[in-house]
Design a protein around this motif. Structure first.
Motif, PDB file in Angstrom:
ATOM      1  N   VAL A  32       0.831  -1.206   0.000  1.00  0.00           N
ATOM      2  CA  VAL A  32       0.000   0.000   0.000  1.00  0.00           C
ATOM      3  C   VAL A  32       0.861   1.249   0.000  1.00  0.00           C
ATOM      4  CG1 VAL A  32      -1.647   1.336   1.371  1.00  0.00           C
ATOM      5  CG2 VAL A  32      -1.963  -1.138   1.099  1.00  0.00           C
ATOM      6  N   GLY A  33       1.893   1.261   0.856  1.00  0.00           N
ATOM      7  CA  GLY A  33       2.786   2.415   0.902  1.00  0.00           C
ATOM      8  C   GLY A  33       3.509   2.625  -0.411  1.00  0.00           C
ATOM      9  N   LEU A  34       3.897   1.530  -1.047  1.00  0.00           N
ATOM     10  CA  LEU A  34       4.602   1.628  -2.326  1.00  0.00           C
ATOM     11  C   LEU A  34       3.716   2.252  -3.391  1.00  0.00           C
ATOM     12  CD1 LEU A  34       7.124   0.896  -4.002  1.00  0.00           C
ATOM     13  CD2 LEU A  34       6.085  -1.341  -4.413  1.00  0.00           C
ATOM     14  N   SER A  38       4.590   5.934  -4.749  1.00  0.00           N
ATOM     15  CA  SER A  38       4.966   6.015  -6.164  1.00  0.00           C
ATOM     16  C   SER A  38       3.964   6.849  -6.950  1.00  0.00           C
ATOM     17  CB  SER A  38       5.075   4.611  -6.757  1.00  0.00           C
ATOM     18  OG  SER A  38       3.847   3.920  -6.651  1.00  0.00           O
ATOM     19  N   GLY A  39       2.661   6.708  -6.603  1.00  0.00           N
ATOM     20  CA  GLY A  39       1.666   7.528  -7.285  1.00  0.00           C
ATOM     21  C   GLY A  39       1.892   9.017  -7.037  1.00  0.00           C
ATOM     22  N   GLY A  40       2.102   9.386  -5.781  1.00  0.00           N
ATOM     23  CA  GLY A  40       2.370  10.785  -5.470  1.00  0.00           C
ATOM     24  C   GLY A  40       3.661  11.268  -6.094  1.00  0.00           C
ATOM     25  N   PHE A  41       4.697  10.387  -6.095  1.00  0.00           N
ATOM     26  CA  PHE A  41       5.993  10.772  -6.643  1.00  0.00           C
ATOM     27  C   PHE A  41       5.898  11.019  -8.149  1.00  0.00           C
ATOM     28  CE2 PHE A  41      10.006   9.124  -8.581  1.00  0.00           C
ATOM     29  CZ  PHE A  41      10.813  10.200  -8.241  1.00  0.00           C
ATOM     30  N   LEU A  42       5.224  10.125  -8.870  1.00  0.00           N
ATOM     31  CA  LEU A  42       5.095  10.297 -10.318  1.00  0.00           C
ATOM     32  C   LEU A  42       4.301  11.547 -10.658  1.00  0.00           C
ATOM     33  CD1 LEU A  42       4.414   6.605 -11.400  1.00  0.00           C
ATOM     34  CD2 LEU A  42       6.486   7.937 -11.783  1.00  0.00           C
ATOM     35  N   PHE A  57      13.373  19.908  -7.910  1.00  0.00           N
ATOM     36  CA  PHE A  57      12.527  18.811  -7.418  1.00  0.00           C
ATOM     37  C   PHE A  57      13.390  17.751  -6.724  1.00  0.00           C
ATOM     38  CE2 PHE A  57      10.303  14.714  -8.060  1.00  0.00           C
ATOM     39  CZ  PHE A  57       9.142  15.009  -7.360  1.00  0.00           C
ATOM     40  N   ASN A  58      12.925  17.272  -5.589  1.00  0.00           N
ATOM     41  CA  ASN A  58      13.653  16.263  -4.811  1.00  0.00           C
ATOM     42  C   ASN A  58      13.289  14.863  -5.328  1.00  0.00           C
ATOM     43  OD1 ASN A  58      14.944  14.676  -2.947  1.00  0.00           O
ATOM     44  ND2 ASN A  58      13.681  15.292  -1.209  1.00  0.00           N
ATOM     45  N   PHE A  59      14.177  14.321  -6.184  1.00  0.00           N
ATOM     46  CA  PHE A  59      13.950  12.971  -6.706  1.00  0.00           C
ATOM     47  C   PHE A  59      14.423  11.883  -5.739  1.00  0.00           C
ATOM     48  CE2 PHE A  59      13.926  15.502 -10.558  1.00  0.00           C
ATOM     49  CZ  PHE A  59      12.943  14.902 -11.332  1.00  0.00           C
ATOM     50  N   PHE A  60      15.415  12.216  -4.936  1.00  0.00           N
ATOM     51  CA  PHE A  60      16.153  11.178  -4.214  1.00  0.00           C
ATOM     52  C   PHE A  60      15.368  10.575  -3.037  1.00  0.00           C
ATOM     53  CE2 PHE A  60      19.222  14.009  -6.224  1.00  0.00           C
ATOM     54  CZ  PHE A  60      19.892  13.090  -7.022  1.00  0.00           C
ATOM     55  N   GLY A  65      12.685   5.897  -0.827  1.00  0.00           N
ATOM     56  CA  GLY A  65      11.557   5.285  -0.117  1.00  0.00           C
ATOM     57  C   GLY A  65      10.908   4.179  -0.933  1.00  0.00           C
ATOM     58  N   ILE A  66      10.786   4.395  -2.252  1.00  0.00           N
ATOM     59  CA  ILE A  66      10.194   3.375  -3.123  1.00  0.00           C
ATOM     60  C   ILE A  66      11.057   2.112  -3.137  1.00  0.00           C
ATOM     61  CG2 ILE A  66       9.695   2.826  -5.544  1.00  0.00           C
ATOM     62  CD1 ILE A  66       8.787   5.778  -5.838  1.00  0.00           C
ATOM     63  N   ARG A  67      12.394   2.309  -3.252  1.00  0.00           N
ATOM     64  CA  ARG A  67      13.290   1.144  -3.244  1.00  0.00           C
ATOM     65  C   ARG A  67      13.213   0.407  -1.906  1.00  0.00           C
ATOM     66  NH1 ARG A  67      16.680   4.674  -6.215  1.00  0.00           N
ATOM     67  NH2 ARG A  67      17.737   5.325  -4.300  1.00  0.00           N
ATOM     68  N   ALA A  68      13.158   1.162  -0.804  1.00  0.00           N
ATOM     69  CA  ALA A  68      13.089   0.537   0.520  1.00  0.00           C
ATOM     70  C   ALA A  68      11.790  -0.247   0.692  1.00  0.00           C
ATOM     71  CB  ALA A  68      13.202   1.606   1.602  1.00  0.00           C
ATOM     72  N   LEU A  69      10.682   0.334   0.262  1.00  0.00           N
ATOM     73  CA  LEU A  69       9.400  -0.365   0.375  1.00  0.00           C
ATOM     74  C   LEU A  69       9.353  -1.603  -0.519  1.00  0.00           C
ATOM     75  CD1 LEU A  69       6.916   2.665   0.475  1.00  0.00           C
ATOM     76  CD2 LEU A  69       7.399   1.058   2.328  1.00  0.00           C
ATOM     77  N   THR A  70       9.958  -1.491  -1.717  1.00  0.00           N
ATOM     78  CA  THR A  70      10.008  -2.651  -2.614  1.00  0.00           C
ATOM     79  C   THR A  70      10.778  -3.796  -1.981  1.00  0.00           C
ATOM     80  OG1 THR A  70       9.904  -1.200  -4.541  1.00  0.00           O
ATOM     81  CG2 THR A  70      10.692  -3.454  -4.896  1.00  0.00           C
ATOM     82  N   MET A  71      11.958  -3.476  -1.421  1.00  0.00           N
ATOM     83  CA  MET A  71      12.768  -4.507  -0.784  1.00  0.00           C
ATOM     84  C   MET A  71      12.051  -5.083   0.457  1.00  0.00           C
ATOM     85  SD  MET A  71      15.426  -6.323  -0.947  1.00  0.00           S
ATOM     86  CE  MET A  71      16.273  -5.440  -2.268  1.00  0.00           C
ATOM     87  N   ALA A  72      11.430  -4.201   1.233  1.00  0.00           N
ATOM     88  CA  ALA A  72      10.710  -4.673   2.420  1.00  0.00           C
ATOM     89  C   ALA A  72       9.565  -5.615   2.033  1.00  0.00           C
ATOM     90  CB  ALA A  72      10.168  -3.484   3.210  1.00  0.00           C
ATOM     91  N   ARG A  73       8.893  -5.274   0.944  1.00  0.00           N
ATOM     92  CA  ARG A  73       7.774  -6.115   0.498  1.00  0.00           C
ATOM     93  C   ARG A  73       8.270  -7.487   0.049  1.00  0.00           C
ATOM     94  NH1 ARG A  73       4.690  -6.922  -4.277  1.00  0.00           N
ATOM     95  NH2 ARG A  73       2.458  -7.132  -3.831  1.00  0.00           N
ATOM     96  N   ILE A  74       9.391  -7.518  -0.666  1.00  0.00           N
ATOM     97  CA  ILE A  74       9.941  -8.794  -1.136  1.00  0.00           C
ATOM     98  C   ILE A  74      10.374  -9.662   0.043  1.00  0.00           C
ATOM     99  CG2 ILE A  74      11.851  -9.857  -2.405  1.00  0.00           C
ATOM    100  CD1 ILE A  74      11.736  -7.425  -4.309  1.00  0.00           C
TER     101      ILE A  74
END
Length: 555
Positions: A32-34, A38-42, A57-60, A65-74
């Motif tokens: 859900v967080g991902l 990601s929706g807000g970021f895009l 714009f702050n991309f980093f 956060g997206i990478r961290a949530l992806t890894m946490a989900r996996i």
């Protein structure tokens, strides 16, 4: 000691189940967080590019956060499956042990009224429904409740009307839709479980009795009965799937309307300057994520209903009161050889008025060998059942050394008896494995000795020795050989009292008489109670009684 309950089995694995639930919640939360991040970021990135603000714009931070949530989900998904399956397998193992521990004391008195196929259905299918109760039902529903709460709180931090809308959607798709889809589910699941058990029973009994069905030219009729039961179950499964599909359709309809409502609410808030564009997009994507997670709630509710019905079916078996009760303070069984005495014993089967035993008196002193004869159904086997304490007499008593059998712990009393029932089974395994059920510590020499006593020594040699396979239900043996193997198992048991119910059933007259003469020598100083229809050779027993009209008469 208080009997273990089904809840106790689950409590034993509560920490694994809790960990599996937390990991499932983490997986859902990361998903859900991902989607929300990601929706807000895009959206923010697209606006920054369109407005020429890409350099500021702050991309980093969002991408990290997206990478961290992806890894946490996996990671959480992997460990949730690992821990969840481990807990389910352990619970499945312990539930079967629990069922056997609770059901075996009910045999044969209470379980005798249940068909074997029905018991197998409860042992296999019903336990299969119950063992995944936490992982397939309760854990997903708890995790969904946690996700709904987290999503509503996150939306409340952005825009409180959106939180109210999400709460309403969560209640509708997480509770309302599933309850509508599985309404009257307990009755439906109970009927489906019974149909499943009936199909398994018919299939099992058809396989067990295929030889008789073939001889009677009844295989086609039985096959039609199995097909009819299978079709009935298939129709129930179809109705079950239709209810689930109907719930999915309703879920999709509510989800579509809810998503449109959130989109309108988010755009209105953005236009009014109450919410930034990125946060407005986050609200929409949070709604999408919540609706996606809640899509599995119908299956979870259905699994919960199935497990509840299956658990009730298992308890219907194991919660039956035993035919005999353990004493609160067991009396010690005498170690020396003492007499068994029936004193004015009266017994009638539950629900019947005819007394099979009506004031029976009998004494079996150490070293005695006596035979009980009589017509079929006169109560001979009932007499042995009371001695084995499978039942207790309604009046009178059965005593050992002057102590009522009801005063002994059952497992201690059973050690005093070697029993050969009428339908003594031969188990799938080797000759040695079947014999060592009588004495697990018996040496190979002792096994050969007892085989010789029942005139199976040459046969065992021809089969290849003690490790020869006898097949399912003694498929490689004749009926007489199977009977003698069961008799050898009883002889091997080191018990002071032997109870033999029709020991020569299935044997020709010459072999039976020779075996009985050998049996008299093999019994030694043990007491022998033999139930038989046959005339016995001289010297096999010391006294013969005839049981008729509930009374014992010395012949």
């Amino acid at each position: 000691m208080k009997p273990q309950t089904m809840r106790d089995v689950f409590k034993r694995h509560r920490w694994r189940l809790l960990l599996a639930t937390l990991l499932l919640f983490t997986t859902m939360l990361a998903g859900v967080g991902l989607l929300g991040l990601s929706g807000g970021f895009l959206t923010a990135a697209a606006l920054a590019g369109a407005l020429g603000m890409g350099s500021t714009f702050n991309f980093f931070s969002p991408s990290a956060g997206i990478r961290a949530l992806t890894m946490a989900r996996i990671v959480s998904r992997y460990f949730e499956k690992l821990v969840g399956h481990d807990a389910t397998l352990r619970i499945a193992r312990d539930l079967r042990v629990w069922f056997f521990q609770r059901a075996l004391p009910l045999a044969p008195a209470r379980l005798g009224s249940s068909r074997t196929g029905e018991l197998l259905a409860r042992l296999i299918t019903d336990i299969g429904e119950v063992d995944g109760l936490m992982v397939r039902a309760i854990s997903p529903l708890l995790a969904l409740a946690g996700i709904a709460l987290a999503t509503v709180l996150a939306a409340g931090l952005i825009y409180w009307p959106a939180a109210v809308l999400l709460l309403l959607l969560a209640l509708l798709v997480g509770i309302g839709v599933p309850v509508f889809a599985v309404r009257r589910g307990d009755a439906v699941e109970a009927k489906r479980a019974q149909q499943r058990a009936s199909l398994r029973t018919l299939a099992f009994e058809g396989l067990e009795g295929v030889a008789d069905l073939t001889a009677l030219d009844a295989r086609d009729d039985w096959t039609l009965r199995v097909d009819a039961a299978a079709q009935q179950l298939a129709r129930s499964d179809q109705r079950r799937r239709r209810r689930l599909i109907g719930g999915n359709v309703l879920h999709s309809s509510i989800a579509g309307l809810g998503l449109l409502a959130m989109l309108w609410l988010a755009l209105s808030a953005f236009q009014a300057g109450q919410v930034q564009a990125a946060f407005a997009a986050t609200l929409v994507f949070l709604t999408v994520a919540l609706l996606e997670v809640a899509a599995g709630s119908g299956i979870a509710w259905q699994a919960l209903q199935s497990a509840r019905v299956a658990g009730k079916r298992l308890r219907q078996i194991v919660d039956q009161p035993p035919a005999v009760q353990e004493p609160a303070q067991p009396h010690t069984v005498p170690e020396c050889a003492v007499a068994v005495t029936f004193e004015q014993v009266v017994f009638a089967w539950p629900g019947e008025t005819r007394r099979l035993l009506d004031g029976v008196d009998l004494q079996l002193v150490p070293g005695d060998r006596i035979a009980i004869r009589g017509d079929s159904g006169c109560g001979k086997t009932t007499l042995s059942a009371l001695l084995l304490r499978l039942w207790d007499p309604q009046q009178g008593s059965v005593r050992f050394g002057g102590v009522d059998l009801r005063e002994f712990a059952q497992d201690q009393w059973y050690r005093q008896i070697a029993w050969l029932p009428q339908g003594a089974p031969v188990f799938a395994g080797s000759i040695a494995e079947n014999l060592r059920l009588g004495d697990p510590q018996a040496s190979d020499a002792a096994l050969w000795d007892v085989l010789a006593q029942v005139r199976l020594g040459d046969w065992a040699q021809q089969q290849g020795g003690l490790e020869a396979w006898v097949g399912e239900n003694g498929a490689t043996m004749s009926a007489g050989q199977a009977r003698r193997l069961a008799l050898a198992r009883a002889l091997l048991r080191n018990a002071p009292i032997m109870v033999l119910d029709e020991p020569t059933e299935g044997l020709d007259v010459d072999t039976a008489h020779a075996l009985l003469v050998d049996l008299a020598a093999a019994v030694g100083q043990r007491s022998l109670l033999m139930i038989t229809h046959d005339r016995l050779p001289e010297g096999v027993v010391q006294r013969e009684y005839r049981l008729q009209q509930g009374r014992l008469d010395l012949q």
